[in-house]
Design a protein around this motif. Structure first.
Motif, mmCIF file in Angstrom:
data_model
loop_
_atom_site.group_PDB
_atom_site.id
_atom_site.type_symbol
_atom_site.label_atom_id
_atom_site.label_comp_id
_atom_site.label_asym_id
_atom_site.label_seq_id
_atom_site.Cartn_x
_atom_site.Cartn_y
_atom_site.Cartn_z
ATOM 1 N N GLN A 36 50.303 50.074 -11.871
ATOM 2 C CA GLN A 36 50.037 51.009 -10.773
ATOM 3 C C GLN A 36 48.975 52.031 -11.159
ATOM 4 O OE1 GLN A 36 51.703 50.665 -7.654
ATOM 5 N NE2 GLN A 36 49.955 51.960 -7.085
ATOM 6 N N GLN A 37 48.932 52.404 -12.439
ATOM 7 C CA GLN A 37 47.938 53.377 -12.898
ATOM 8 C C GLN A 37 46.519 52.880 -12.653
ATOM 9 O OE1 GLN A 37 50.721 52.426 -14.386
ATOM 10 N NE2 GLN A 37 51.550 54.004 -15.748
ATOM 11 N N VAL A 38 46.294 51.587 -12.855
ATOM 12 C CA VAL A 38 44.968 51.001 -12.632
ATOM 13 C C VAL A 38 44.706 50.854 -11.135
ATOM 14 C CG1 VAL A 38 43.546 48.929 -13.006
ATOM 15 C CG2 VAL A 38 44.933 49.846 -14.878
ATOM 16 N N ILE A 39 45.722 50.432 -10.395
ATOM 17 C CA ILE A 39 45.585 50.329 -8.938
ATOM 18 C C ILE A 39 45.227 51.691 -8.347
ATOM 19 C CG2 ILE A 39 46.829 49.829 -6.780
ATOM 20 C CD1 ILE A 39 48.544 47.826 -8.481
ATOM 21 N N ASN A 40 45.898 52.729 -8.830
ATOM 22 C CA ASN A 40 45.616 54.092 -8.347
ATOM 23 C C ASN A 40 44.177 54.500 -8.648
ATOM 24 O OD1 ASN A 40 48.257 54.287 -7.500
ATOM 25 N ND2 ASN A 40 48.936 55.548 -9.216
ATOM 26 N N ALA A 41 43.681 54.107 -9.803
ATOM 27 C CA ALA A 41 42.309 54.470 -10.184
ATOM 28 C C ALA A 41 41.286 53.785 -9.288
ATOM 29 C CB ALA A 41 42.060 54.104 -11.647
ATOM 30 N N ILE A 42 41.582 52.543 -8.877
ATOM 31 C CA ILE A 42 40.689 51.836 -7.941
ATOM 32 C C ILE A 42 40.674 52.568 -6.594
ATOM 33 C CG2 ILE A 42 40.317 49.685 -6.653
ATOM 34 C CD1 ILE A 42 41.650 48.218 -9.039
ATOM 35 N N VAL A 43 41.866 52.909 -6.094
ATOM 36 C CA VAL A 43 41.975 53.622 -4.820
ATOM 37 C C VAL A 43 41.277 54.977 -4.907
ATOM 38 C CG1 VAL A 43 43.590 54.674 -3.191
ATOM 39 C CG2 VAL A 43 44.096 52.422 -4.166
ATOM 40 N N ASN A 44 41.450 55.665 -6.033
ATOM 41 C CA ASN A 44 40.851 56.978 -6.230
ATOM 42 C C ASN A 44 39.322 56.907 -6.174
ATOM 43 O OD1 ASN A 44 40.817 59.814 -6.891
ATOM 44 N ND2 ASN A 44 40.270 59.247 -8.975
ATOM 45 N N TYR A 45 38.748 55.855 -6.790
ATOM 46 C CA TYR A 45 37.290 55.714 -6.749
ATOM 47 C C TYR A 45 36.810 55.568 -5.306
ATOM 48 C CZ TYR A 45 32.722 53.600 -6.692
ATOM 49 O OH TYR A 45 31.412 53.327 -6.380
ATOM 50 N N TYR A 46 37.395 54.638 -4.573
ATOM 51 C CA TYR A 46 36.928 54.389 -3.206
ATOM 52 C C TYR A 46 37.280 55.535 -2.258
ATOM 53 C CZ TYR A 46 35.304 49.731 -4.323
ATOM 54 O OH TYR A 46 34.603 48.674 -4.848
ATOM 55 N N SER A 47 38.320 56.291 -2.585
ATOM 56 C CA SER A 47 38.717 57.418 -1.736
ATOM 57 C C SER A 47 37.866 58.662 -1.980
ATOM 58 C CB SER A 47 40.189 57.777 -2.001
ATOM 59 O OG SER A 47 41.029 56.696 -1.699
ATOM 60 N N ASN A 48 37.355 58.817 -3.219
ATOM 61 C CA ASN A 48 36.749 60.099 -3.583
ATOM 62 C C ASN A 48 35.352 60.049 -4.201
ATOM 63 O OD1 ASN A 48 39.018 61.940 -2.953
ATOM 64 N ND2 ASN A 48 40.091 60.715 -4.491
ATOM 65 N N TYR A 49 34.943 58.903 -4.754
ATOM 66 C CA TYR A 49 33.690 58.893 -5.513
ATOM 67 C C TYR A 49 32.721 57.787 -5.103
ATOM 68 C CZ TYR A 49 36.569 61.723 -8.613
ATOM 69 O OH TYR A 49 37.399 62.687 -9.122
ATOM 70 N N ALA A 51 29.951 55.743 -4.435
ATOM 71 C CA ALA A 51 28.508 55.942 -4.296
ATOM 72 C C ALA A 51 27.821 55.088 -5.346
ATOM 73 C CB ALA A 51 28.127 57.410 -4.504
ATOM 74 N N ASN A 52 26.531 54.785 -5.099
ATOM 75 C CA ASN A 52 25.796 54.043 -6.116
ATOM 76 C C ASN A 52 25.470 54.969 -7.286
ATOM 77 O OD1 ASN A 52 24.463 51.882 -7.318
ATOM 78 N ND2 ASN A 52 23.637 51.207 -5.344
ATOM 79 N N ILE A 53 25.367 54.372 -8.463
ATOM 80 C CA ILE A 53 25.242 55.170 -9.689
ATOM 81 C C ILE A 53 23.821 55.170 -10.233
ATOM 82 C CG2 ILE A 53 27.639 54.934 -10.386
ATOM 83 C CD1 ILE A 53 26.785 52.624 -12.214
ATOM 84 N N HIS A 54 23.552 56.128 -11.093
ATOM 85 C CA HIS A 54 22.296 56.233 -11.858
ATOM 86 C C HIS A 54 21.074 56.559 -11.001
ATOM 87 C CE1 HIS A 54 24.330 53.334 -14.910
ATOM 88 N NE2 HIS A 54 24.533 54.594 -15.286
ATOM 89 N N GLY A 56 21.099 58.530 -7.796
ATOM 90 C CA GLY A 56 21.177 59.569 -6.763
ATOM 91 C C GLY A 56 21.242 60.968 -7.341
ATOM 92 N N VAL A 57 20.651 61.918 -6.613
ATOM 93 C CA VAL A 57 20.762 63.322 -7.025
ATOM 94 C C VAL A 57 21.970 63.983 -6.370
ATOM 95 C CG1 VAL A 57 18.293 63.601 -7.427
ATOM 96 C CG2 VAL A 57 19.227 64.117 -5.163
ATOM 97 N N HIS A 58 22.585 63.283 -5.412
ATOM 98 C CA HIS A 58 23.696 63.923 -4.708
ATOM 99 C C HIS A 58 24.975 63.882 -5.550
ATOM 100 C CE1 HIS A 58 25.570 60.095 -3.429
ATOM 101 N NE2 HIS A 58 24.338 59.664 -3.221
ATOM 102 N N THR A 59 25.918 64.706 -5.181
ATOM 103 C CA THR A 59 27.114 64.945 -5.994
ATOM 104 C C THR A 59 27.935 63.682 -6.223
ATOM 105 O OG1 THR A 59 27.230 67.239 -5.270
ATOM 106 C CG2 THR A 59 29.276 66.269 -6.107
ATOM 107 N N LEU A 60 28.194 62.905 -5.160
ATOM 108 C CA LEU A 60 29.016 61.703 -5.317
ATOM 109 C C LEU A 60 28.411 60.742 -6.334
ATOM 110 C CD1 LEU A 60 30.223 60.728 -1.712
ATOM 111 C CD2 LEU A 60 31.435 61.999 -3.485
ATOM 112 N N SER A 61 27.092 60.545 -6.235
ATOM 113 C CA SER A 61 26.416 59.639 -7.166
ATOM 114 C C SER A 61 26.543 60.131 -8.603
ATOM 115 C CB SER A 61 24.941 59.494 -6.789
ATOM 116 O OG SER A 61 24.273 58.663 -7.716
ATOM 117 N N GLN A 62 26.373 61.410 -8.783
ATOM 118 C CA GLN A 62 26.459 61.969 -10.138
ATOM 119 C C GLN A 62 27.876 61.856 -10.683
ATOM 120 O OE1 GLN A 62 24.879 65.909 -9.647
ATOM 121 N NE2 GLN A 62 22.750 65.233 -9.663
#
Length: 404
Positions: A36-49, A51-54, A56-62
């Protein structure tokens, strides 16, 4: 000592029923289950972060970039790589192996030879066959014996100054044999050959130290280690990764692009073209944290206890033969019932809620060696129990009674 009942509560799937019976999941060598800890981390990423990486200057990307690179550092620490840029995110073990095989296409030639072992998964055979077809190099094979161990005296004879590459799995997915990779690496280096170790089956059970091994390349997949599918890693020594050309072209892996010429980015980005599996990369680190919180020494001891218990229990069944009897092995039992096809045994076990794998396990040369169509494979993890092994043994007896 593991508190297995508490650990099992972390895995929601273990409480479900299959065909009206409580699930007994013994297909861990194919993919482990997800806490469940890993499942929660997947949900947390899509719920809160999300964005594409490397880029963007915007907050989510960073924020996403920071989480992704933190995970790379967790993986570096876990495998004791010297630098974080020696960890390349891939889609899994197969992708990692193909990346290396492609990289050697320009450096091998006719007269060179490469060595694989007889215990390999198809993913660590086919890319090297393709490489030999492209380059004219010769593929040689370390043979195996009846116990499912590599014949190391034959390996000595295969090595020569013309040997450029050696490939071997750390642990056999089909038999559970733990291969003597320290010796394999040392002897390969003595003739100037590079070594790639397929760690897909090893990393759920033990903690490889790539610097202590002095291995050139080490590959694995997150989904064998309580992580998600579709993400894995390639460890490569910095010197080798700098020598190899990029495997794919696209965004992220470039420094500068014009229509006349492209220059490539520094490591690790040189090998990470396009938008990666960002959530997968982040939670790969979460999965490693989870397994380290339990402890790999405790996992190894517990799983060895399960293996010894299951081996004795299954050998009490008349007409059952276990393939792969090496003294050095992990928690895999590959077996057949005399006169009964493994697929039929697996089908009966499924009706009883028991998940096992049947067939050649993407290791057909092993089955050809034993002159069998395949095996039934039961593979155990730290969240399995002796009570479940008892259920398996009774299920096998019932299958034998029904199919004989």
């Amino acid at each position: 000592m593991l508190n297995v009942e508490n650990i099992r509560k972390d895995f929601p799937i273990l409480s479900r029923k299959v065909n009206g019976k409580p699930l007994v999941y013994f297909d861990n060598a194919a993919t482990s289950q997800t806490p469940q800890q890993v499942i929660n981390a997947i949900v947390n990423y899509y719920s809160n972060y999300n964005a594409n990486i490397h880029r963007g200057v915007h907050t989510l990307s960073q924020e996403a970039t920071d989480l992704y690179e933190e995970s790379r550092k967790k993986i570096q620490a876990h495998f004791n790589a010297k630098f974080s840029h020696e960890i390349i995110f891939t889609s899994g073990t197969t992708h990692s192996i193909n990346l290396v095989a492609n990289g050697f296409s320009s450096s091998l030639k006719k007269g060179d030879n490469i060595i694989v072992s007889a215990l390999e998964h198809h993913s660590n055979i086919v890319p090297w066959q393709m490489l030999c077809e492209r380059t004219g190099a010769t593929l040689n094979v370390i043979p195996m014996n009846n116990e499912g161990e590599l014949v190391m005296t034959a390996y000595d004879k295969l090595l020569s100054k013309n040997t450029k590459l050696v490939f071997c799995n750390h642990i056999s997915n089909a038999l559970g044999t733990i291969n003597p990779i320290e010796t394999i690496i040392e002897k390969a280096h003595a003739v100037g050959a590079a070594v790639l170790i397929d760690g897909a089956q090893a990393c759920p059970h033990l903690k490889p130290d790539v610097q202590a091994l002095n291995v050139d390349f080490y590959v694995t997949s997150a989904h064998k280690m309580c992580g998600p599918t579709g993400v894995g890693m390639l460890y490569g020594k910095e010197a080798w990764l700098k020598k190899l050309p990029p495997y794919q072209g696209g965004g992220e892996m470039i420094a500068e692009v014009t229509f006349e010429k492209t220059t490539y980015a520094d490591l690790p980005h040189k090998f990470e073209a396009g938008t990666p599996n960002i959530a997968g990369g982040i939670v790969f680190g979460t999965a490693i944290d989870y397994m380290n919180s339990i402890g790999f020494e405790a996992i190894a001891n517990y799983e060895n206890d399960l293996l010894q218990y299951a081996t004795k229990k299954l050998l009490d069944i008349e007409g059952l033969k276990i393939y792969g009897t090496s003294k050095q092995k992990t928690s895999v039992l590959s077996f057949n019932l005399e006169g009964i096809h493994p697929y039929d045994v697996g089908s009966i076990l499924d009706k009883l809620g028991i998940a096992v794998r049947t067939g050649h396990h993407c290791a057909q040369p092993i089955m050809d060696f034993y002159k069998i169509p395949g095996t039934v494979r039961a593979s155990f993890a730290f969240y399995n129990t002796k009570a479940e092994i008892d259920i398996l043994a009774e299920g096998i007896k019932k299958a034998k009674m029904m199919l004989s």
